[in-house]
Design a protein around this motif. Structure first.
Motif, short mmCIF file in Angstrom:
data_model
loop_
_atom_site.label_atom_id
_atom_site.label_comp_id
_atom_site.label_asym_id
_atom_site.label_seq_id
_atom_site.Cartn_x
_atom_site.Cartn_y
_atom_site.Cartn_z
N UNK A 51 0.82 -1.21 0.00
CA UNK A 51 0.00 0.00 0.00
C UNK A 51 0.85 1.26 0.00
N UNK A 52 1.93 1.26 0.77
CA UNK A 52 2.80 2.43 0.78
C UNK A 52 3.40 2.71 -0.58
N UNK A 53 3.77 1.65 -1.28
CA UNK A 53 4.37 1.82 -2.61
C UNK A 53 3.34 2.32 -3.61
N UNK A 54 2.16 1.73 -3.59
CA UNK A 54 1.14 2.19 -4.55
C UNK A 54 0.63 3.59 -4.19
N UNK A 85 10.67 7.58 -11.02
CA UNK A 85 10.16 7.13 -9.73
C UNK A 85 9.06 6.09 -9.91
N UNK A 86 8.22 6.27 -10.91
CA UNK A 86 7.17 5.28 -11.18
C UNK A 86 7.78 3.91 -11.48
N UNK A 87 8.83 3.90 -12.27
CA UNK A 87 9.50 2.64 -12.59
C UNK A 87 10.21 2.08 -11.37
N UNK A 88 10.92 2.93 -10.65
CA UNK A 88 11.72 2.50 -9.50
C UNK A 88 10.86 1.77 -8.48
N UNK A 89 9.69 2.31 -8.19
CA UNK A 89 8.81 1.69 -7.19
C UNK A 89 8.19 0.41 -7.75
N UNK A 90 7.73 0.46 -9.00
CA UNK A 90 7.18 -0.75 -9.61
C UNK A 90 8.22 -1.87 -9.68
N UNK A 91 9.48 -1.51 -9.91
CA UNK A 91 10.54 -2.52 -10.01
C UNK A 91 10.59 -3.37 -8.75
N UNK A 100 -0.18 -5.02 -10.88
CA UNK A 100 -0.69 -3.95 -11.74
C UNK A 100 0.41 -2.93 -12.01
N UNK A 101 0.43 -2.39 -13.22
CA UNK A 101 1.32 -1.27 -13.53
C UNK A 101 0.43 -0.05 -13.66
N UNK A 106 -6.05 -4.93 -12.98
CA UNK A 106 -5.60 -6.29 -12.73
C UNK A 106 -4.10 -6.43 -12.86
N UNK A 107 -3.62 -7.61 -12.56
CA UNK A 107 -2.19 -7.89 -12.64
C UNK A 107 -1.76 -8.13 -14.08
N UNK A 108 -0.52 -7.77 -14.36
CA UNK A 108 0.09 -8.03 -15.66
C UNK A 108 1.23 -9.01 -15.48
#
Length: 462
Positions: free
Chosen positions: A114-117, A151-157, A167-168, A181-183
């Motif tokens: 949750x913190x990351x999203x 930052x969007x990529x860094x956290x998703x990574x 989800x992305x 949904x999940x990818x």
């Protein structure tokens, strides 16, 4: 004042005030904003408000989300989960990581998700605000858009490598996010690479951030190099690592004592403490003065894997002795109390990783001599002789050993390396009672599955 709707899918947050405040939401709600608050385009009418919005993301990362040096961050959680740390305080949620007894309601797992999203939502809000702004200069807009994409990529990574298919999230639209949904992991990697390429095209060639506390084009290249390594695009990983090593923007630090200082010329990206004179959170979390350890210490297995004469054991590990036992702790960061000035910042990327990425890539590409040069660069600084590895497999073994020593207690490198190299089960099953092959992924928080069934199925084993 218009209403703003929030979707609980990830405790989504809004950017509301100056300086920006993140508002956590527990359910589908509508919030009437006071007249003193500004939203939407108005929050990005000048560079100062836009800078404040994105600076808040760095503050959250440093203080308690994902890569923070405290017990909610992956340095401690994944260090406990693998063979780096031993947890002594049974009341901490990290103890469940250490015992390999994670469940889908674990509060630390929930916070990672949750913190990351939440921060991804905030980054997307910054991106959308910048794109709609008509008053911020094009150069400033491009630079900040590049940071937002990075930052969007860094956290998703990290989410991808912790939870698997995820989800992305690229929008703040609550309707879209409520049913997202999940990818597959392969698709998420491609989306991340596309975002980083866009970020690279937007960022200026020189990063003027003092002490490298803001990511620039070189930070983007660093993450690209790591991603290419993880997806086994060896040639591309070598190219990106080369661009950093040969750029002359970063200088190899010959002294182990100077690697983690705030002005280290080998640092690519770091986060400063929350106030002048404060220590890093890592320094506060890892260093203890009396035994037994109040919270955590280095696992004895870590102490035993250093080669004789390796100065990293001497200079990067501290110890506390009792009457019959000695305990050890990571001592890369030396400051753990307030002083007149902060001597260290929390390092997220450093040049040494590029040498070891290049060594691994070169080995797979058949450049064994080049791989040896890079490995020996790391070993020489630690006062060790050149590697005796000759074959490709021996060199890969040497790389994983150097990565284990060089990056211990740093941002979960050990966990991710064992997993991507296919070594995690054989390494951890003998020392972690009840370790299962499915434990390479964390459980998706149960609360999130209940709110959004499109996140099903739960990861295997939970």
């Amino acid at each position: 004042m218009k209403n703003i709707k929030y979707n609980r899918f990830t405790n989504l947050i809004g950017l509301l005030v100056l300086p920006v405040i993140l508002l956590n939401c527990e359910s589908f709600i509508e919030v009437d904003l006071p007249d003193s608050q500004i939203t939407g385009d108005h929050a990005f009418s000048d560079i100062g408000t836009a800078e404040a919005a994105i600076a808040n993301v760095y503050s959250k990362l440093r203080s308690g989300v994902l890569v923070s040096g405290n017990s909610s961050g992956i340095s401690i959680l994944l260090g406990s989960y693998t063979d780096e740390l031993q947890t002594y305080n049974t009341g901490l949620t990290e103890f469940q990581f250490y015992q390999n007894s994670l469940i889908a309601t674990n509060t630390s797992v929930n916070s990672l998700w949750t913190g990351s999203y939440n921060l991804i939502y905030a980054v997307n809000a910054v991106k959308e605000g910048l794109e709609n702004s008509k008053t911020i200069s094009p150069n400033d807009k491009d630079r900040l858009l590049g940071e937002a994409l990075f930052l969007r990529v860094y956290i998703h990574f990290y989410l991808l490598n912790l939870f698997g298919d995820i989800p992305y999230v690229t929008t703040t639209d609550y309707i879209t996010n409520s049913t997202i949904g999940k990818l597959p992991q392969s698709q998420v990697y491609m989306l991340m690479i596309d975002d980083l390429k866009d970020a690279k095209s937007l960022m200026p060639p020189v990063n003027h951030s003092q002490f490298k506390t803001r990511p620039g084009i070189d930070t983007v290249k660093t993450l690209l190099a790591r991603i290419y390594l993880y997806i086994e695009e060896w040639g591309l990983a070598e190219i990106e690592a080369n661009s950093l090593i040969n750029s002359e923007k970063f200088v190899w630090v010959n002294s182990l004592d100077e690697v983690f200082l705030k002005n280290s010329p080998g640092t690519i990206w770091q986060l400063m403490p929350n106030r002048q004179g404060a220590p890093t959170i890592e320094g506060q979390s890892f260093i203890f003065k009396m035994g037994p350890p109040p919270n955590r210490a280095l696992n004895k297995l870590m102490i035993d894997i250093f080669e004789i004469g390796d100065m990293r054991k001497e200079l990067w590990i501290g110890s506390v002795s009792g009457e019959t036992e000695t305990w050890y702790y990571p001592h890369k960061y030396k400051q753990n109390t307030n002083e007149a000035t902060s001597n260290e910042f929390s390092i997220l990327f450093r040049l040494e990783e590029m040498y070891l990425i290049r060594a691994e890539a070169r080995t797979h590409l058949g450049d064994l001599d080049g791989a040896k040069i890079d490995i020996n660069k790391i070993r020489s600084r630690a006062s060790l002789p050149d590697t005796s590895a000759e074959t490709a497999q021996q060199l890969l073994d040497a790389v994983i050993q150097e990565r284990r020593i060089e990056f211990f207690s740093e941002l979960g490198h050990r966990f991710f390396d064992l997993k991507r190299m296919g070594l995690i089960n054989s390494t951890l099953s003998p020392i972690k009672p009840g370790w299962n092959p499915t434990d390479t992924l964390l459980p998706i928080p149960e609360s999130e599955l209940l709110l959004n069934p499109n996140l099903l199925p739960q990861n295997a084993g939970y």
